[in-house]
Enzyme design. Structure first.
Site: not given
Ligand code: NAD
Length: 310
Positions: A234, A263, A284
Site C-alpha cells: 500500500r 491513486e 496498483h
Molecule cells: P495477510 O493478512 O495474509 O498478511 C499480512 C501480514 O502482515 C500478516 O502476516 C501480518 O502478521 C503482517 N504484519 C502486520 N503488521 C505488520 C508489521 N507492522 N510488521 C510486519 N508484519 C506485519 O495479507 P496478504 O494477502 O499477504 O496481503 C498483504 C497486503 O498486500 C494487504 O494488506 C494489501 O494491502 C496488499 N495488497 C496489495 C495488492 C495490490 O494490488 N498491490 C493486492 C493485494 C494485497
C-alpha cells in the site's frame, strides 16, 4: 425473483458479474438505484470503495459486505463490528498474482527494463549495451516484511526460483506448518536487522496506523546502498518524500512500487520520484489479471451468499 439482492458498487469483470447474477438479484453500480444503496441494501460487493461509520448509520438494513481482495484499509472494520455488519475479504486468492508482480518489479528495477524501453522508444536514444549495468538477483538475500499469504508466496518464488536466502520480519506471523516452513529462512525480531542484511526488501503488510511510514528516512539509511526496495502492499507504508530523497542521495540502488499514496498516481504529484532513473512505478495493478479479478470477486460473492443463504 426469490434470489437475495446484492448491490455491486464497483466496476467488476463482466464474467464475475455474470456469476454474481446467477446467485443474486444484482443492482449494478452504474444503475441509478445503485447510487441509493444505503436505504435498501442488505448485501454489498465492493472493491476500491470507502465504507465509513456514516455509511453504516445510513444503511440500517446492511448485514454483509463482500470485499474483493485483501486490503481493508478503506473499510471501517471496527464500525462494521459495532453495527453488526459482517465483512468478508478474500485473503490468499490474489497472492500468486501479487507475488508475480513483485518479482516483475524486482527484475524491472534490477535490469532497468522500463527505463531502457522508454529511452529507446520515446526518446529515440541509441543505447550501447556497454553503457548498461544491472544487478543480478539470483542468490541475493531477500528481506520479506510481512509473512502473510503474499509475503510467503514471494519468499517461495525467490527461494525456489533464484535460490535466494530469505530473511523475514513479521511480529504477528504465527509460524506453524505448511509449505512455507520448508523454505529455509532467518526470522528477525527487529526490522533494522532485516534492512541491514537484505539486497532486496519487499513489503507485504497491511496499511494501518502502525505501518504508516514504516520505511522512512532512518530505515532507508539502514539499507545497503546496493539494495532494491519493493512495495506492492500500500502507498504510505513507505514515506514517499523520504524515498525520493533517499534515491537522490544514493541511500539505496533503486525502488519498484505498485502502490502510491495518491491513486491513481499522477505525474503532477510524482514528477520527482518518477523522474529518478532507478524508480519503477505502476498504478496498483499487482492483482490486475483477468484470472485473479474473476477469482477474487467470485470468492467474495460466494462468501456473501453463504452468509445470507447458507
Ligand atoms: P495477510 O493478512 O495474509 O498478511 C499480512 C501480514 O502482515 C500478516 O502476516 C501480518 O502478521 C503482517 N504484519 C502486520 N503488521 C505488520 C508489521 N507492522 N510488521 C510486519 N508484519 C506485519 O495479507 P496478504 O494477502 O499477504 O496481503 C498483504 C497486503 O498486500 C494487504 O494488506 C494489501 O494491502 C496488499 N495488497 C496489495 C495488492 C495490490 O494490488 N498491490 C493486492 C493485494 C494485497
Amino acid at each position: 425473483s426469490t434470489k437475495p439482492k446484492l448491490y455491486i458498487l464497483s466496476d467488476f469483470h463482466p464474467d464475475a458479474v455474470k456469476y454474481a447474477q446467477s446467485l443474486f438479484d444484482c443492482i449494478l453500480f452504474e444503475d441509478p438505484k445503485g447510487a441509493h444503496w444505503h436505504s435498501d441494501a442488505t448485501a454489498i460487493l465492493i472493491k476500491d470503495y470507502y465504507i465509513t461509520e456514516k455509511d453504516l448509520i445510513a444503511a440500517p438494513q446492511l448485514k454483509v459486505i463482500g470485499k474483493q481482495g485483501v486490503g481493508l484499509d478503506k473499510v471501517d472494520v471496527d464500525a462494521c463490528k459495532k453495527h453488526g455488519v459482517e465483512v468478508f475479504n478474500t485473503p490468499g486468492v490474489n497472492a500468486g498474482a501479487v507475488a508475480e508482480m513483485t518479482m516483475c518489479l524486482g527484475f524491472s528495477v534490477a535490469r532497468q527494463v522500463p527505463q531502457l524501453c522508454l529511452r529507446q522508444r520515446v526518446e529515440g536514444e541509441v543505447i550501447r549495451k556497454e553503457t548498461v549495468n544491472g544487478l543480478l538477483l539470483s542468490g541475493k538475500t531477500i528481506g520479506v516484511i510481512g509473512m502473510g499469504n503474499i509475503g510467503r508466496a514471494v519468499a517461495h518464488m525467490f527461494y525456489g526460483g533464484l535460490g535466494c536466502p530469505i530473511v523475514t520480519y513479521d511480529p504477528y506471523h504465527p509460524g506453524g506448518s505448511g509449505p512455507w516452513e520448508q523454505i529455509p529462512h532467518t526470522r528477525v525480531d527487529v526490522l533494522d536487522q532485516l534492512l541491514e542484511r537484505s539486497d532486496v526488501v519487499t513489503i507485504h503488510v497491511p496499511l494501518a496506523p502502525s505501518t504508516k511510514g514504516l520505511i522512512s528516512y532512518p530505515q532507508l539509511q539502514k539499507m545497503k546502498r546496493s539494495a532494491i526496495l519493493l512495495n506492492t502492499a500500500r502507498g504510505g507504508i513507505v514515506d514517499e518524500y523520504d524515498l525520493a530523497r533517499g534515491l537522490e542521495e544514493g541511500l539505496i540502488w533503486g525502488a519498484g512500487f505498485d502502490c502510491h499514496v495518491e491513486e491513481p498516481p499522477t505525474k503532477k504529484t510524482y514528477e520527482r520520484l518518477w523522474s529518478h532513473p532507478q524508480f519503477v512505478g505502476t498504478p496498483h495493478i499487482a492483482a490486475a489479471t483477468d484470472e485473479t479479478q474473476i477469482a477474487t470477486i467470485n470468492a467474495a460473492t460466494d462468501k456473501v451468499y453463504k452468509f445470507l443463504v447458507g
